[in-house]
Design an enzyme around this catalytic site. Structure first.
Site, PDB file in Angstrom:
ATOM      1  N   THR A 237       0.848  -1.182   0.000  1.00 38.34           N
ATOM      2  CA  THR A 237       0.000   0.000   0.000  1.00 38.34           C
ATOM      3  C   THR A 237       0.889   1.239   0.000  1.00 38.34           C
ATOM      4  O   THR A 237       2.097   1.148   0.238  1.00 38.34           O
ATOM      5  CB  THR A 237      -0.948  -0.018   1.225  1.00 38.34           C
ATOM      6  OG1 THR A 237      -1.798   1.139   1.200  1.00 38.34           O
ATOM      7  CG2 THR A 237      -0.180  -0.042   2.541  1.00 38.34           C
ATOM      8  N   CYS A 238       0.291   2.392  -0.302  1.00 42.98           N
ATOM      9  CA  CYS A 238       1.064   3.646  -0.306  1.00 42.98           C
ATOM     10  C   CYS A 238       0.080   4.796  -0.145  1.00 42.98           C
ATOM     11  O   CYS A 238      -0.868   4.682   0.631  1.00 42.98           O
ATOM     12  CB  CYS A 238       1.897   3.777  -1.584  1.00 42.98           C
ATOM     13  SG  CYS A 238       0.931   3.731  -3.110  1.00 42.98           S
ATOM     14  N   GLY A 239       0.272   5.900  -0.859  1.00 43.13           N
ATOM     15  CA  GLY A 239      -0.658   7.008  -0.763  1.00 43.13           C
ATOM     16  C   GLY A 239      -1.853   6.854  -1.684  1.00 43.13           C
ATOM     17  O   GLY A 239      -3.000   7.013  -1.270  1.00 43.13           O
TER      18      GLY A 239
END
Length: 279
Positions: A237-239
């Protein structure tokens, strides 16, 4: 000359040696003016013969309330055909920053079941540093391709999947954002978005698997990803789904294949009511 590829990453030297081959398609995957990140590109040149792959406007669901939402398999197939992708093509993805948005496109093709796709390590900066042929930004149009999707749903995760994995010890959730954003000590670039991280997730900033825009060596990546090997599944996951794909690329280099990307990532998680947040 054979275009058999057995790794997801190629060098500028490799691409230059194969650049004129008919079956090769070079995709410029640059996101121009990435205002919500520290990476900004106003590049005026491209690799000779490159076709622009418009992540934001053509290859994301623009009707979604969240950025960079992956297309449906049907829409992806149609748009990939439109820009000239063929079943027997070898696709090379690059971007003008280094190795930033190109892994997202590599991952999208993986999700759609297309294997003959690679990322140019170091992107346009590495290409230009080697003195290889560039051209001014032009629209290189290809004949319509015959690309067919073979959708791989296990490579994509949704909020409900991630929520259901929080307490599952066999699943590892890995956050590619900076340490400050993960810990809530640095603000989110998106206005009014809550800070923090998904409970039980661990932090591996994508810059930690890179050196100056190139991916770290396979030996270095093996060391970094070693602790992930005993997990049944890894969710990156990330932004907003872009840099999570850099971690997915790193995992693929060391032959970890039990990985998926949470497409909505922190933007969706922090925007959804009643979901737990850790600091």
């Amino acid at each position: 000359m054979s275009l058999k590829i057995d790794k997801p990453l190629v060098s500028a030297d490799w691409l230059n040696a194969h650049l004129d081959l008919k079956q090769l398609i070079v995709l410029d995957c640059t996101i121009p003016k990435v205002s919500l990140n520290t990476f900004v590109s106003e590049e005026k040149t491209q690799i000779k013969g490159a076709v622009y792959f418009d992540i934001k406007n053509s290859f994301s669901d623009t009707k979604s309330v969240f950025p960079n939402t992956v297309l449906s398999p049907e829409d992806f197939q149609e748009r990939a055909q439109k820009i000239g992708i063929h079943q027997d093509a070898t696709v090379v993805c690059y971007d003008a920053v280094g190795t930033y948005s190109s892994p997202r496109v590599w991952w999208m093709f993986q999700l759609m079941g297309f294997k003959n796709v690679v990322v140019l390590d170091g992107g346009l900066p590495a290409w230009k540093a080697s003195g290889f042929p560039i051209e001014s930004i032009v629209v290189n149009k290809m004949q319509r391709g015959n690309f067919k999707v073979r959708y791989q749903p296990r490579k994509l995760k949704f909020t409900a999947d991630v929520f259901g994995s929080i307490d599952n010890k066999e699943v590892l959730i890995v956050d590619a954002r900076s340490n400050g954003r993960y810990n809530g000590t640095a603000p989110e670039p998106r206005k009014d978005l809550k800070s923090g991280h998904i409970p039980s997730s661990v932090n591996l900033p994508f810059i930690d698997i890179q050196n100056n825009g190139k991916m770290k060596t396979e030996t270095e990546l093996i060391t970094i990803f070693n602790s992930f090997k005993n997990k049944k599944e890894i969710i990156f996951t990330c932004g907003s789904g872009i840099t999570a794909a850099i971690l997915a690329l790193g995992a693929a280099i060391v032959k970890l294949d039990n990985v998926a990307v949470y497409d909505g990532s922190w933007t969706e998680w922090a925007s959804t009511k009643h979901l737990p947040i850790s600091l």
